[in-house]
Design a protein around this motif. Structure first.
Motif, PDB file in Angstrom:
ATOM      1  N   ASP A  68      -6.287  -2.120  14.572  1.00  0.00           N
ATOM      2  CA  ASP A  68      -5.028  -1.592  14.029  1.00  0.00           C
ATOM      3  C   ASP A  68      -4.923  -0.091  14.260  1.00  0.00           C
ATOM      4  O   ASP A  68      -3.869   0.422  14.644  1.00  0.00           O
ATOM      5  CB  ASP A  68      -4.922  -1.878  12.533  1.00  0.00           C
ATOM      6  CG  ASP A  68      -4.820  -3.359  12.214  1.00  0.00           C
ATOM      7  OD1 ASP A  68      -4.732  -4.187  13.139  1.00  0.00           O
ATOM      8  OD2 ASP A  68      -4.838  -3.692  11.011  1.00  0.00           O
ATOM      9  N   TYR A  91      -5.314   5.133   7.066  1.00  0.00           N
ATOM     10  CA  TYR A  91      -5.920   3.812   7.213  1.00  0.00           C
ATOM     11  C   TYR A  91      -7.195   3.792   6.395  1.00  0.00           C
ATOM     12  O   TYR A  91      -8.064   4.636   6.577  1.00  0.00           O
ATOM     13  CB  TYR A  91      -6.262   3.528   8.679  1.00  0.00           C
ATOM     14  CG  TYR A  91      -5.061   3.483   9.582  1.00  0.00           C
ATOM     15  CD1 TYR A  91      -4.227   2.377   9.595  1.00  0.00           C
ATOM     16  CD2 TYR A  91      -4.752   4.546  10.421  1.00  0.00           C
ATOM     17  CE1 TYR A  91      -3.116   2.326  10.426  1.00  0.00           C
ATOM     18  CE2 TYR A  91      -3.650   4.504  11.257  1.00  0.00           C
ATOM     19  CZ  TYR A  91      -2.842   3.395  11.250  1.00  0.00           C
ATOM     20  OH  TYR A  91      -1.752   3.352  12.075  1.00  0.00           O
ATOM     21  N   ARG A  92      -7.311   2.822   5.503  1.00  0.00           N
ATOM     22  CA  ARG A  92      -8.492   2.716   4.645  1.00  0.00           C
ATOM     23  C   ARG A  92      -9.096   1.332   4.790  1.00  0.00           C
ATOM     24  O   ARG A  92      -8.508   0.345   4.363  1.00  0.00           O
ATOM     25  CB  ARG A  92      -8.114   2.981   3.193  1.00  0.00           C
ATOM     26  CG  ARG A  92      -7.567   4.393   2.988  1.00  0.00           C
ATOM     27  CD  ARG A  92      -6.915   4.544   1.629  1.00  0.00           C
ATOM     28  NE  ARG A  92      -6.098   5.745   1.590  1.00  0.00           N
ATOM     29  CZ  ARG A  92      -6.416   6.827   0.907  1.00  0.00           C
ATOM     30  NH1 ARG A  92      -7.536   6.871   0.215  1.00  0.00           N
ATOM     31  NH2 ARG A  92      -5.619   7.872   0.922  1.00  0.00           N
ATOM     32  N   GLU A  93     -10.248   1.310   5.457  1.00  0.00           N
ATOM     33  CA  GLU A  93     -10.988   0.054   5.664  1.00  0.00           C
ATOM     34  C   GLU A  93     -10.104  -1.026   6.290  1.00  0.00           C
ATOM     35  O   GLU A  93     -10.000  -2.140   5.793  1.00  0.00           O
ATOM     36  CB  GLU A  93     -11.610  -0.432   4.354  1.00  0.00           C
ATOM     37  CG  GLU A  93     -12.687   0.497   3.818  1.00  0.00           C
ATOM     38  CD  GLU A  93     -13.877   0.648   4.752  1.00  0.00           C
ATOM     39  OE1 GLU A  93     -14.410  -0.370   5.223  1.00  0.00           O
ATOM     40  OE2 GLU A  93     -14.266   1.805   5.023  1.00  0.00           O
ATOM     41  N   VAL A  94      -9.460  -0.666   7.396  1.00  0.00           N
ATOM     42  CA  VAL A  94      -8.640  -1.623   8.148  1.00  0.00           C
ATOM     43  C   VAL A  94      -9.344  -1.923   9.477  1.00  0.00           C
ATOM     44  O   VAL A  94     -10.180  -1.142   9.930  1.00  0.00           O
ATOM     45  CB  VAL A  94      -7.203  -1.093   8.397  1.00  0.00           C
ATOM     46  CG1 VAL A  94      -6.485  -0.856   7.086  1.00  0.00           C
ATOM     47  CG2 VAL A  94      -7.220   0.146   9.236  1.00  0.00           C
ATOM     48  N   PRO A  95      -9.015  -3.038  10.127  1.00  0.00           N
ATOM     49  CA  PRO A  95      -9.643  -3.342  11.407  1.00  0.00           C
ATOM     50  C   PRO A  95      -9.417  -2.216  12.426  1.00  0.00           C
ATOM     51  O   PRO A  95      -8.307  -1.684  12.531  1.00  0.00           O
ATOM     52  CB  PRO A  95      -8.946  -4.632  11.853  1.00  0.00           C
ATOM     53  CG  PRO A  95      -8.459  -5.256  10.590  1.00  0.00           C
ATOM     54  CD  PRO A  95      -8.100  -4.094   9.695  1.00  0.00           C
ATOM     55  N   PRO A 115     -14.210  -2.792  10.149  1.00  0.00           N
ATOM     56  CA  PRO A 115     -13.390  -1.933   9.288  1.00  0.00           C
ATOM     57  C   PRO A 115     -13.673  -0.444   9.490  1.00  0.00           C
ATOM     58  O   PRO A 115     -14.819  -0.023   9.598  1.00  0.00           O
ATOM     59  CB  PRO A 115     -13.777  -2.375   7.877  1.00  0.00           C
ATOM     60  CG  PRO A 115     -15.118  -2.986   8.001  1.00  0.00           C
ATOM     61  CD  PRO A 115     -15.213  -3.530   9.393  1.00  0.00           C
ATOM     62  N   ASP A 171       0.861  -1.181   0.000  1.00  0.00           N
ATOM     63  CA  ASP A 171       0.000   0.000   0.000  1.00  0.00           C
ATOM     64  C   ASP A 171       0.901   1.235   0.000  1.00  0.00           C
ATOM     65  O   ASP A 171       1.319   1.720   1.044  1.00  0.00           O
ATOM     66  CB  ASP A 171      -0.911  -0.017   1.227  1.00  0.00           C
ATOM     67  CG  ASP A 171      -1.917   1.108   1.239  1.00  0.00           C
ATOM     68  OD1 ASP A 171      -1.806   2.030   0.384  1.00  0.00           O
ATOM     69  OD2 ASP A 171      -2.812   1.078   2.091  1.00  0.00           O
ATOM     70  N   ASN A 197     -12.292  -6.525  14.428  1.00  0.00           N
ATOM     71  CA  ASN A 197     -12.077  -6.497  12.983  1.00  0.00           C
ATOM     72  C   ASN A 197     -13.032  -5.573  12.241  1.00  0.00           C
ATOM     73  O   ASN A 197     -13.029  -5.556  11.015  1.00  0.00           O
ATOM     74  CB  ASN A 197     -12.168  -7.911  12.409  1.00  0.00           C
ATOM     75  CG  ASN A 197     -11.005  -8.767  12.870  1.00  0.00           C
ATOM     76  OD1 ASN A 197      -9.881  -8.293  12.985  1.00  0.00           O
ATOM     77  ND2 ASN A 197     -11.272 -10.017  13.173  1.00  0.00           N
ATOM     78  N   SER A 216     -11.883   3.701   8.545  1.00  0.00           N
ATOM     79  CA  SER A 216     -10.928   4.495   7.777  1.00  0.00           C
ATOM     80  C   SER A 216     -10.575   5.739   8.576  1.00  0.00           C
ATOM     81  O   SER A 216     -11.426   6.291   9.275  1.00  0.00           O
ATOM     82  CB  SER A 216     -11.529   4.911   6.434  1.00  0.00           C
ATOM     83  OG  SER A 216     -11.771   3.775   5.635  1.00  0.00           O
TER      84      SER A 216
END
Length: 102
Positions: free
Chosen positions: A43, A36-40, A65, A22, A63, A67
Motif C-alpha cells: 500500500d 500509514y500505521r502498520e499497513v502492508p 506491515p 481511520d 503484506n 509504518s
C-alpha cells in the motif's frame, strides 16, 4: 458523525456511510501528509510510486506491515532513507523504478 465517512459510488451515485474510519489517515491526507500505521508495504509503495511517478518493484512479502508518517512534499530520497531505517527491507530508487528488496 465523528468516525464516519460518506462515500459516493461513482457508478450508481449511491452514498454509503462507513463507520470507524481511520480519522488520522484522512486528516493527514487533507494536511498534505502520508500517514500509514502498520499497513502492508504494498500500500505504501504503490502510493509513493503514484505520487513520485515511479514504477514499484516489490521483491518481498507484499503484506509485510510498515509504518510511515511524513510530509507528501518530502523528497523521495529522504523518504527512502526513513524506510530503510526500519531494517525490514531495502528501499531504493533506480531511474523510473522504486525497488523494495530483502
Amino acid at each position: 458523525s465523528p468516525g464516519q465517512q460518506a462515500v459516493r459510488d461513482s457508478v450508481n451515485q449511491n452514498i454509503q456511510i462507513k463507520d470507524n474510519i481511520d480519522v488520522k489517515a484522512v486528516m493527514a491526507w487533507k494536511n498534505y501528509q502520508f500517514d500509514y500505521r502498520e499497513v502492508p508495504i504494498q500500500d505504501i509503495i504503490l502510493e509513493l510510486g503514484r505520487w513520485h511517478k515511479k514504477r514499484p518493484v516489490i521483491l518481498i512479502e507484499y503484506n509485510l506491515p510498515f509504518s510511515l508518517i511524513c510530509d507528501r512534499n518530502k523528497p523521495l530520497s529522504e523518504v527512502l532513507i526513513d524506510l530503510n531505517k526500519s531494517g525490514k527491507a531495502k528501499f531504493s530508487e533506480r531511474g523510473e523504478y522504486l525497488y523494495v528488496e530483502p
